[in-house]
Each structure stands twice: as structure tokens, then as C-alpha cells.
Write an enzyme that holds these catalytic residues in place. Structure first.
Site, PDB file in Angstrom:
ATOM      1  N   ASP A   1     -19.546 -17.238  28.932  1.00  0.00           N
ATOM      2  CA  ASP A   1     -19.689 -16.116  27.990  1.00  0.00           C
ATOM      3  C   ASP A   1     -18.501 -15.147  27.994  1.00  0.00           C
ATOM      4  OD1 ASP A   1     -22.134 -17.216  27.492  1.00  0.00           O
ATOM      5  OD2 ASP A   1     -23.292 -15.719  28.596  1.00  0.00           O
TER       6      ASP A   1
ATOM      7  N   GLY B   1      -9.555 -21.339  12.458  1.00  0.00           N
ATOM      8  CA  GLY B   1      -9.277 -20.871  11.099  1.00  0.00           C
ATOM      9  C   GLY B   1     -10.539 -20.654  10.272  1.00  0.00           C
TER      10      GLY B   1
ATOM     11  N   ARG C   1     -18.638 -27.737   0.643  1.00  0.00           N
ATOM     12  CA  ARG C   1     -19.837 -27.048   1.124  1.00  0.00           C
ATOM     13  C   ARG C   1     -19.466 -25.945   2.109  1.00  0.00           C
ATOM     14  NH1 ARG C   1     -23.396 -32.154   2.803  1.00  0.00           N
ATOM     15  NH2 ARG C   1     -24.603 -32.435   0.884  1.00  0.00           N
TER      16      ARG C   1
END
Ligand code: ADP
Ligand code: FBP
Ligand code: MG
Length: 323
Positions: free
Chosen positions: A127, A185, A162
Site C-alpha cells: 500500500d 497513461g 470502449r
């Protein structure tokens, strides 16, 4: 002769094995007897403490997970639980403990050290939400797994025009989502540290198509106000108006199971070696982490009292780069 034990606690992280190996072998090199505790604090309470030799930690540096097993243990959060753990260590003559784990585990380590036991922590969680280390063991590998998923989603997204959403782990921290989103990106990134209106995300995706892109990828942290489930529901309800469908992938635990990359093997090795070094010098009640590229010991009270900040300028940069 000193008897030192090591355990791994909380969510496993790729590179924990490198740390165990370094701790055991540097400890043996100092003439100590080394022990491994199975299943984190749960094993400490039940006395699952086994001797570890140099060969016992052979062939593990390249493996994800932890050879010792890990656990989340509520009992250790109580003083009674911690007393049981201390009794077990006393019975086996253990004089010091190294705790490899994240923020919860280091809070446990701090509580144990407050009870007078010599403890040193090693910063490890995918994390990256632990104060006292700019980067923790496992982050880099988990990020690469997320990145591979983004790259693959982009291929299919471009073929079908999509929009795709990928949810990555991180609890309340957006580090993994932010960094993987930048490296992959992504057209939009949603993290717990900053509230994002689903309408703004929809506008970003529409802008991506208007700007001639064939794909639109959102990376969302599991702890974001609108995570994968929230966004899927929103896009379903407003499908007609928004004008496109959203396909959702939750990466889940796949992220944690990768084989550690070179960075995590080296970080695990360095932090593990630094932990035994620290114990040898009598510098206990500290967390070994990496700060500005240097291996650094931070007192556990400072670690548990502080929260690591995320550089939100990177989120702004990601927005510019998505244009
Ligand atoms: N406040 C606390 N006091 C003592 N032990 C704790 C505390 N918080 C967490 N722990 C111990 O650390 C374990 C791991 O913590 P968790 O937050 O699940 O994972 P991580 O260390 O990876 O962040 C918990 O299951 C518990 O045994
Ligand atoms: O493996 P579990 O118990 O389902 O927990 C999932 C959680 O563990 C993590 O993978 C790692 O968290 P910790 O390092 O705090 O243990 C989080 O990203 C995620 O929210
Ligand atoms: Mg944690």
C-alpha cells in the site's frame, strides 16, 4: 548467544522473503541463533517459533509471499494477547524480534516495544502507506502487476472503442493507483486523497474520444470515494445520457502475488540486513525504511503518530498528460 526471531505480519508483500533471508543470514553471521515465527502475531501468541538455519532460507529470494506465513490477528491488539506473546518468547529464550509488515504491524511492534521488549520493524506493504519509508517492500512489484493490467486493457479498449476501469488495492492510500495510472497513461485516476465527481470522470472520458483517442482508461483506488462498484453503478444508471459503457476489472489480490522484481529483492535485503545491524547496536524500537534513498531508522512512536502524504501534484500532472 543471542536468540533473535523474525515474523511477517499483515498482507504479504513481494520481497518479504528477501528480508527474511537477509535477517537470518546476517544474524547467523553475527553469531546469533535465528528463529522464524509462523503466521505473524497469531503464531507468536501460540508459540509457533522455529529455528532457522542458512539453508532454510535458501531458494526463497525469487518467490512472492512469505515463507513464514502471515496473518491478521485481533488478539494481539489487546494487552493480554501481547502478554501471551511475551511469555512465549521468554520460554524460548528469544531476546529480540524483527517485525516485517505495514502500518498495523508496526503499531503492534510499537506496543510490544512499549512493554520493554527489543523490537525492530522492517517496512513492508504493497500500500505504501507507512510513515518512515518513502517506499516499502512490495510496492514496486505490485505496481508492475497493475501496470501490466493497464497495458493489456488498453489493447482491448483500443480495439473496441470502449471505456475501461481498473480498480487497484491500497486501502485508504492512492499511491498504487496514482503511480500505476501515470505509468500506464490513464485518462483518469481516482484516489481517496481527492474527491472526484463521476460526472467529471465521464467528461474526461468523453474528451479523450473527442481528442481522437481510441481508448479511455480509468484507474481507481479501492479506497476512493467512488470505487469500482460505485462507478459501475453510476455509469449503468446514467448510461443513456453519458453515451458509453464502462467495463470494470478489479485486480484484487492478483497484485500481491507477483514474484518480486529486482527493486523489492534489493530493498528487502537492505532493510533486513539493517534490522539486525540495528539490534546489534542496541538501537531498538525503530523502523528500518528508505528515506531519500538512504536506509534510515525512524523511532516507532514517530512512525505510528504520523501519516505519509501523497504528492498530489502528480495527480495534476497526470491530468495534463492525459490530454
Ligand atoms: N493498534 C494495534 N495494536 C497492536 N497490534 C496491532 C494494532 N494494529 C494492528 N496490529 C497488529 O498488526 C496486524 C497487521 O495489521 P494490518 O493493518 O492488518 O496489516 P499491515 O501491517 O500490513 O498494515 C494486525 O492483525 C494486528 O495483529
Ligand atoms: O488480504 P485481505 O485481508 O483481504 O486484505 C486486503 C488488503 O490488504 C492489502 O493488500 C495490503 O494491506 P496491508 O499491507 O495493510 O496488509 C490492501 O491493499 C488491501 O486492502
Ligand atoms: Mg496496512
Amino acid at each position: 548467544m543471542k536468540r533473535i526471531a523474525v515474523l511477517t505480519s499483515g498482507g504479504d508483500a513481494p520481497g518479504m522473503n528477501a528480508a527474511i533471508r537477509a535477517i537470518v543470514r546476517t544474524g547467523l553471521d553475527k553469531g546469533w541463533e535465528m528463529f522464524g515465527v509462523h503466521n505473524g502475531y497469531a503464531g507468536l501468541i501460540s508459540g509457533e517459533i522455529m529455528p532457522l538455519g542458512a539453508r532454510d532460507v535458501g531458494g526463497i529470494i525469487q518467490k512472492g509471499g512469505t515463507m513464514l506465513g502471515s496473518a491478521r490477528c485481533r488478539e494481539f491488539e489487546t494487552e493480554e494477547g501481547r502478554r501471551k506473546a511475551l511469555t512465549q518468547m521468554e520460554q524460548q529464550g528469544i531476546g529480540g524480534l524483527i517485525v516485517i509488515g505495514g502500518n498495523g504491524s508496526q503499531t503492534g511492534a510499537y506496543e510490544l516495544s512499549r512493554m520493554g521488549f527489543p523490537v525492530v520493524g522492517v517496512a513492508s506493504t504493497i500500500d505504501n502507506d507507512l510513515y518512515g519509508s518513502d517506499i516499502t517492500i512490495g510496492v514496486q512489484t505490485a505496481m508492475d502487476v497493475a501496470l501490466e493490467a493497464i497495458d493489456r486493457l488498453k489493447v482491448t479498449a483500443s480495439s473496441h472503442h470502449r471505456a475501461f476501469l481498473l480498480e487497484v488495492m491500497g486501502r485508504k492510500c492512492g499511491y498504487l493507483a496514482l503511480m500505476a495510472g501515470i505509468a500506464g497513461g490513464a485518462e483518469a485516476i481516482m484516489i481517496p486523497e481527492q474527491k472526484t465527481d463521476p460526472e467529471v470522470v465521464a467528461a474526461d472520458l468523453r474528451a479523450a474520444y473527442d481528442n481522437g483517442k481510441a481508448h479511455a482508461i480509468i484507474v481507481v483506488a479501492e479506497g476512493a470515494q467512488n470505487n469500482a462498484d460505485g462507478m459501475a453503478q453510476y455509469f449503468q444508471i446514467h448510461r443513456e445520457r453519458l453515451g458509453f459503457e464502462l467495463r470494470v476489472t478489479k485486480l484484487g489480490h492478483v497484485q500481491r502475488g507477483g514474484s518480486p522484481g529486482s527493486f523489492d529483492r534489493i530493498l528487502g535485503t537492505q532493510l533486513g540486513a539493517a534490522a539486525t545491524e540495528s539490534l546489534e547496536k542496541g538501537n531498538k524500537g525503530v523502523l528500518m525504511g528508505m528515506i531519500k534513498g538512504e536506509i534510515t531508522a525512524t523511532p516507532l512512536d514517530v512512525v505510528v503518530e504520523n501519516k505519509k502524504d501523497l504528492d498530489l501534484r502528480l495527480l495534476e500532472l497526470a491530468k495534463v498528460l492525459a490530454k
